[in-house]
Design a protein around this motif. Structure first.
Motif: not given
Length: 282
Positions: A175-179, A203-212, A163-173
């Motif tokens: 990601p912290d690390v460029a990809d 959606r950078g936060r959602y991307f980070e969850a998927l990337k992990r 389970v990966s929670g707090d994904a914040r799929k709604f945020l359009l920021d």
């Protein structure tokens, strides 16, 4: 390309969202009234009616950009209505402050949500886990709350369900690390003839969850099947990255969601039943 990784949304996808959200809504409205220091009954009814009348056009607006359809489920309707009421009453006019207040209200109220899975949820989760593929729930809800609900369901193989929670799929920021994969995404998707506004993809936060997940499992977007009940929040980003997606259709699924899935060809699928996920793995 064979599927090597499965990503699942939670609320509304594996759960009966109308049943589970009923106690949430009671606490949410009470909390909103407390935060505003006044009753919100009339304002609530008026704003919800306006959202329903506007359907997909009047969505959850963050920074002047609609990030999700407000009427897709009760959680989105409540969140969007609360933002509009704060603005209507000129309370928390700074958007960052207002957004944090609404998100805190959401988190505090979600604790009271019921546990109500769809009838086929356990059987389908067990079948997915039996494949041996990595299966991860990616949700905007808090990890520990979703873990508790899944423990109650107790599907066979539960220990392998992440389970990966707090994904914040709604945020359009960003990601912290460029990809490079994220950077190559267009900002928006247009669905002419069925949607009068753009769908935002970056959606950078959602991307980070998927990337992990991809980094941990050694898989790629084109080897991934993502299932969710709201195209904009759950599926638009992974689809743009090349993933296979399955829309678990709601009773109030919107025409633009169906068109978006249709445009994906073999990479897209739509069905009300979770059972439709299983043939996608073959």
């Amino acid at each position: 390309m064979a599927i090597a990784c499965v990503v699942l949304d939670f609320d509304g996808t594996f759960t009966d969202v109308a049943t589970e959200s009923a106690p949430f809504l009671t606490h949410f409205r009470d909390g909103l009234a407390h935060a505003l220091g006044q009753g919100v009954e009339q304002a609530w009814e008026e704003e919800v009616a306006a959202l329903r009348a506007g359907a997909d056009l009047l969505g959850w607006n963050l920074g002047g950009r609609v990030v999700a359809p407000a009427t897709a489920d009760p959680y989105l309707t409540a969140t969007t209505a609360a933002h509009r009421i704060f603005q209507r009453l000129s309370v928390g006019t700074d958007e960052a402050t207002r957004s944090e207040a609404v998100q805190k209200l959401y988190r505090d109220s979600y604790v009271h949500s019921a546990t109500a899975f769809k009838p086929e949820a356990k059987e389908v989760l067990e079948a997915l886990l039996a494949t041996g593929l990595p299966v991860t729930v990616v949700t905007n809800a808090h990890t520990e709350l979703v873990v508790k609900k899944l423990d109650t369901l107790a599907p066979k193989g539960r220990e392998r369900l992440k389970v990966s929670g707090d994904a914040r799929k709604f945020l359009l920021d960003p990601p912290d690390v460029a990809d490079a994969r994220f950077d190559a995404l267009p900002e928006t998707q247009t669905l002419d003839g069925v949607l009068r506004r753009p769908v935002y993809l970056r959606r950078g936060r959602y991307f980070e969850a998927l990337k992990r997940i991809w980094d941990t499992t050694g898989t790629r977007p084109d080897q991934t099947l993502v299932a969710g009940d709201i195209y904009e929040l759950d599926l638009a980003l992974p689809a743009a990255l090349g993933a296979h997606v399955q829309l678990v259709a709601r009773d109030n699924v919107l025409p633009y969601e169906l068109k978006a899935i249709e445009q994906l060809g073999a990479r897209g699928g739509v069905d009300k039943s979770l059972h439709a996920l299983l043939p996608r793995l073959r």
